[in-house]
Design a protein around this motif. Structure first.
Motif, PDB file in Angstrom:
ATOM      1  N   ALA A 183       0.832  -1.206   0.000  1.00 57.25           N
ATOM      2  CA  ALA A 183       0.000   0.000   0.000  1.00 57.25           C
ATOM      3  C   ALA A 183       0.866   1.256   0.000  1.00 57.25           C
ATOM      4  CB  ALA A 183      -0.937  -0.004   1.207  1.00 57.25           C
ATOM      5  N   LEU A 184       1.965   1.220   0.758  1.00 54.59           N
ATOM      6  CA  LEU A 184       2.886   2.360   0.781  1.00 54.59           C
ATOM      7  C   LEU A 184       3.480   2.591  -0.607  1.00 54.59           C
ATOM      8  CD1 LEU A 184       4.566   4.534   2.210  1.00 54.59           C
ATOM      9  CD2 LEU A 184       6.219   2.745   2.811  1.00 54.59           C
ATOM     10  N   ALA A 185       3.933   1.510  -1.249  1.00 57.00           N
ATOM     11  CA  ALA A 185       4.508   1.639  -2.594  1.00 57.00           C
ATOM     12  C   ALA A 185       3.491   2.230  -3.564  1.00 57.00           C
ATOM     13  CB  ALA A 185       4.986   0.275  -3.088  1.00 57.00           C
ATOM     14  N   SER A 186       2.248   1.790  -3.456  1.00 51.77           N
ATOM     15  CA  SER A 186       1.188   2.303  -4.329  1.00 51.77           C
ATOM     16  C   SER A 186       0.945   3.797  -4.094  1.00 51.77           C
ATOM     17  CB  SER A 186      -0.105   1.510  -4.096  1.00 51.77           C
ATOM     18  OG  SER A 186      -1.165   2.038  -4.863  1.00 51.77           O
ATOM     19  N   GLU A 187       0.931   4.197  -2.831  1.00 46.46           N
ATOM     20  CA  GLU A 187       0.701   5.610  -2.504  1.00 46.46           C
ATOM     21  C   GLU A 187       1.862   6.486  -2.990  1.00 46.46           C
ATOM     22  OE1 GLU A 187      -1.841   7.292  -1.190  1.00 46.46           O
ATOM     23  OE2 GLU A 187      -3.025   5.445  -1.276  1.00 46.46           O
ATOM     24  N   LEU A 188       3.092   5.997  -2.847  1.00 46.99           N
ATOM     25  CA  LEU A 188       4.247   6.762  -3.324  1.00 46.99           C
ATOM     26  C   LEU A 188       4.189   6.923  -4.844  1.00 46.99           C
ATOM     27  CD1 LEU A 188       7.044   5.159  -1.114  1.00 46.99           C
ATOM     28  CD2 LEU A 188       6.114   7.476  -0.887  1.00 46.99           C
ATOM     29  N   ASP A 200      13.094  -5.146  12.265  1.00 43.62           N
ATOM     30  CA  ASP A 200      13.871  -4.997  13.497  1.00 43.62           C
ATOM     31  C   ASP A 200      12.982  -4.747  14.715  1.00 43.62           C
ATOM     32  OD1 ASP A 200      16.189  -5.394  12.157  1.00 43.62           O
ATOM     33  OD2 ASP A 200      16.756  -3.282  12.030  1.00 43.62           O
ATOM     34  N   SER A 201      11.916  -3.968  14.510  1.00 42.25           N
ATOM     35  CA  SER A 201      11.069  -3.599  15.650  1.00 42.25           C
ATOM     36  C   SER A 201      10.122  -4.718  16.056  1.00 42.25           C
ATOM     37  CB  SER A 201      10.252  -2.341  15.326  1.00 42.25           C
ATOM     38  OG  SER A 201       9.255  -2.613  14.347  1.00 42.25           O
ATOM     39  N   GLY A 202       9.675  -5.531  15.059  1.00 37.95           N
ATOM     40  CA  GLY A 202       8.719  -6.589  15.343  1.00 37.95           C
ATOM     41  C   GLY A 202       7.314  -6.092  15.646  1.00 37.95           C
ATOM     42  N   GLU A 203       7.089  -4.782  15.431  1.00 45.02           N
ATOM     43  CA  GLU A 203       5.786  -4.193  15.729  1.00 45.02           C
ATOM     44  C   GLU A 203       4.902  -4.174  14.487  1.00 45.02           C
ATOM     45  OE1 GLU A 203       4.710  -3.126  18.693  1.00 45.02           O
ATOM     46  OE2 GLU A 203       6.570  -3.778  19.635  1.00 45.02           O
ATOM     47  N   PRO A 204       3.567  -4.109  14.662  1.00 40.93           N
ATOM     48  CA  PRO A 204       2.659  -3.988  13.517  1.00 40.93           C
ATOM     49  C   PRO A 204       2.911  -2.674  12.783  1.00 40.93           C
ATOM     50  CG  PRO A 204       1.465  -4.594  15.517  1.00 40.93           C
ATOM     51  CD  PRO A 204       2.837  -4.201  15.940  1.00 40.93           C
ATOM     52  N   PRO A 205       2.834  -2.657  11.453  1.00 43.17           N
ATOM     53  CA  PRO A 205       3.138  -1.434  10.696  1.00 43.17           C
ATOM     54  C   PRO A 205       2.238  -0.257  11.052  1.00 43.17           C
ATOM     55  CG  PRO A 205       2.162  -3.122   9.287  1.00 43.17           C
ATOM     56  CD  PRO A 205       2.506  -3.791  10.562  1.00 43.17           C
ATOM     57  N   MET A 206       0.974  -0.527  11.358  1.00 44.72           N
ATOM     58  CA  MET A 206       0.072   0.578  11.702  1.00 44.72           C
ATOM     59  C   MET A 206       0.485   1.224  13.020  1.00 44.72           C
ATOM     60  SD  MET A 206      -2.146   1.027   9.277  1.00 44.72           S
ATOM     61  CE  MET A 206      -3.536   1.867  10.040  1.00 44.72           C
ATOM     62  N   ALA A 207       1.065   0.427  13.935  1.00 43.20           N
ATOM     63  CA  ALA A 207       1.504   0.974  15.217  1.00 43.20           C
ATOM     64  C   ALA A 207       2.787   1.786  15.063  1.00 43.20           C
ATOM     65  CB  ALA A 207       1.718  -0.156  16.220  1.00 43.20           C
ATOM     66  N   VAL A 208       3.644   1.380  14.112  1.00 44.87           N
ATOM     67  CA  VAL A 208       4.929   2.057  13.935  1.00 44.87           C
ATOM     68  C   VAL A 208       4.796   3.284  13.041  1.00 44.87           C
ATOM     69  CG1 VAL A 208       7.289   1.813  13.067  1.00 44.87           C
ATOM     70  CG2 VAL A 208       6.185  -0.094  14.263  1.00 44.87           C
ATOM     71  N   PHE A 209       4.181   3.116  11.869  1.00 49.14           N
ATOM     72  CA  PHE A 209       4.132   4.190  10.880  1.00 49.14           C
ATOM     73  C   PHE A 209       2.745   4.800  10.685  1.00 49.14           C
ATOM     74  CE2 PHE A 209       7.806   1.623   9.395  1.00 49.14           C
ATOM     75  CZ  PHE A 209       8.773   2.610   9.401  1.00 49.14           C
ATOM     76  N   GLY A 210       1.709   4.084  11.132  1.00 43.69           N
ATOM     77  CA  GLY A 210       0.360   4.573  10.905  1.00 43.69           C
ATOM     78  C   GLY A 210      -0.157   4.196   9.524  1.00 43.69           C
ATOM     79  N   ASN A 211      -1.175   4.907   9.073  1.00 44.10           N
ATOM     80  CA  ASN A 211      -1.781   4.642   7.771  1.00 44.10           C
ATOM     81  C   ASN A 211      -0.755   4.845   6.658  1.00 44.10           C
ATOM     82  OD1 ASN A 211      -3.279   5.727   5.242  1.00 44.10           O
ATOM     83  ND2 ASN A 211      -4.855   4.641   6.411  1.00 44.10           N
ATOM     84  N   PRO A 212      -0.659   3.895   5.697  1.00 42.66           N
ATOM     85  CA  PRO A 212       0.352   4.037   4.640  1.00 42.66           C
ATOM     86  C   PRO A 212       0.168   5.283   3.782  1.00 42.66           C
ATOM     87  CG  PRO A 212      -1.152   2.208   4.175  1.00 42.66           C
ATOM     88  CD  PRO A 212      -1.409   2.629   5.579  1.00 42.66           C
ATOM     89  N   ALA A 213      -1.091   5.693   3.574  1.00 40.51           N
ATOM     90  CA  ALA A 213      -1.343   6.907   2.789  1.00 40.51           C
ATOM     91  C   ALA A 213      -0.817   8.141   3.513  1.00 40.51           C
ATOM     92  CB  ALA A 213      -2.839   7.046   2.508  1.00 40.51           C
ATOM     93  N   ALA A 214      -1.039   8.189   4.835  1.00 41.21           N
ATOM     94  CA  ALA A 214      -0.562   9.334   5.619  1.00 41.21           C
ATOM     95  C   ALA A 214       0.957   9.348   5.674  1.00 41.21           C
ATOM     96  CB  ALA A 214      -1.141   9.274   7.028  1.00 41.21           C
ATOM     97  N   TYR A 215       1.573   8.169   5.816  1.00 40.05           N
ATOM     98  CA  TYR A 215       3.032   8.112   5.862  1.00 40.05           C
ATOM     99  C   TYR A 215       3.621   8.541   4.523  1.00 40.05           C
ATOM    100  CZ  TYR A 215       7.768   6.470   6.577  1.00 40.05           C
ATOM    101  OH  TYR A 215       9.129   6.412   6.688  1.00 40.05           O
TER     102      TYR A 215
END
Length: 292
Positions: A9-14, A37-52
């Protein structure tokens, strides 16, 4: 949303924003490495892919409008033919790197390529088997993990480190809290470091590295655990340090903006079309002579 779906989704938005394919690839690859490395869910780390993606697009070109020094200053870090082995494995082989005031040097490479080892040698925390490291001026070091005292709260860290840099208690607290605010963190708390989140502890490490206005900053993947906003804040702070005449060495997986650094040391030993070089040099990305 799992990692792969989020990255797609991030690649598509970019792409939708018209970001160059190579740059978009760097952004996605660095996000993937960070998530691994973080092992965390992407929404928790970066948030919505469109917003990032929007945040990334906004950051592209922003620092180019900041006041820039007319040219690099004196040498702050000079690494000459540094080699290091662990048992039978060669980690670093005759590595060379020179960084001047007003420059950012990025150290890239795969896991296990010796990035953190090289930075520890530069910080005086490890010894090379051969070669030399010379630091001209004062320096601050931000490790990839550790570096904080479990039972001290942030102000106590600021006071302790500030004392070693000839700051008063008041100056240390004020400087530490101000630098923390740049990273969107209110450090005026008496919570012990052991109770801070991993990302907040890294913010504390980064603030401690910058206390006392050092000439050279050695940063080992300091953004571990940062959310998308703080991650971008971090890079903007790095650019501000450079434009204030600091020399910065930052260890990273991949840079999403290679044109925003001045020198890249690739420890994979493989050249590529972006100008990465072998184990013994650094590439100048601003037209200056390559460091060999």
């Amino acid at each position: 949303m799992n990692h792969q779906a989020w990255l797609a989704a991030l690649a598509s938005e970019l792409h939708r924003h018209g970001v160059d394919r190579e740059l978009a690839g760097h952004v996605v690859a660095e996000a993937a490495a960070h998530l691994h490395d973080s092992g965390e869910p992407p929404m928790a780390v970066f948030g919505n892919p469109a917003a990032y993606a929007t945040d990334v697009v906004r950051s592209v070109g922003g620092p180019a409008h900041l006041p820039r020094r007319t040219g690099p200053g004196p040498v702050r870090l000079d690494v000459r033919d540094v080699s290091k082995r662990y048992r039978r494995r060669t980690v670093l082989d005759r590595v060379r790197l020179t960084v001047r005031a007003g420059e950012i040097a990025a150290i890239v490479g795969a896991n296990g390529s010796g990035k953190s080892t090289l930075l520890r040698i530069c910080a005086g925390l490890a010894s090379p088997d051969s070669g030399s490291v010379r630091v001209h001026g004062t320096f601050g070091y931000c490790p990839q993990d550790g570096g904080t005292a479990d039972f001290l709260h942030p102000d106590e860290h600021f006071t302790l480190v500030g004392a070693g840099r000839r700051l008063t208690r008041a100056q240390s607290r004020a400087a530490g809290r101000a630098q923390a605010a740049v990273l969107d963190w209110d450090a005026a708390t008496e919570v012990q470091a052991r109770h801070l989140s991993g990302g907040t502890r890294q913010k504390l490490n980064l603030v401690l590295a910058g206390l006392g206005d050092p000439d050279l900053l050695l940063l080992d993947e300091p953004y571990q655990g940062f959310d998308r906003g703080t991650y971008l804040d971090f890079w903007h702070q790095v650019w501000r340090w450079r434009d204030a005449g600091k020399a910065i060495v930052v260890v990273t997986h991949l840079l999403n903006q290679l044109d925003r650094v001045d020198r890249v040391l690739d420890l994979t030993g493989k050249a590529d079309s972006a100008g990465q070089v072998d184990h013994t040099g650094g590439v100048d990305l601003t037209g200056m002579e390559a460091n060999r």
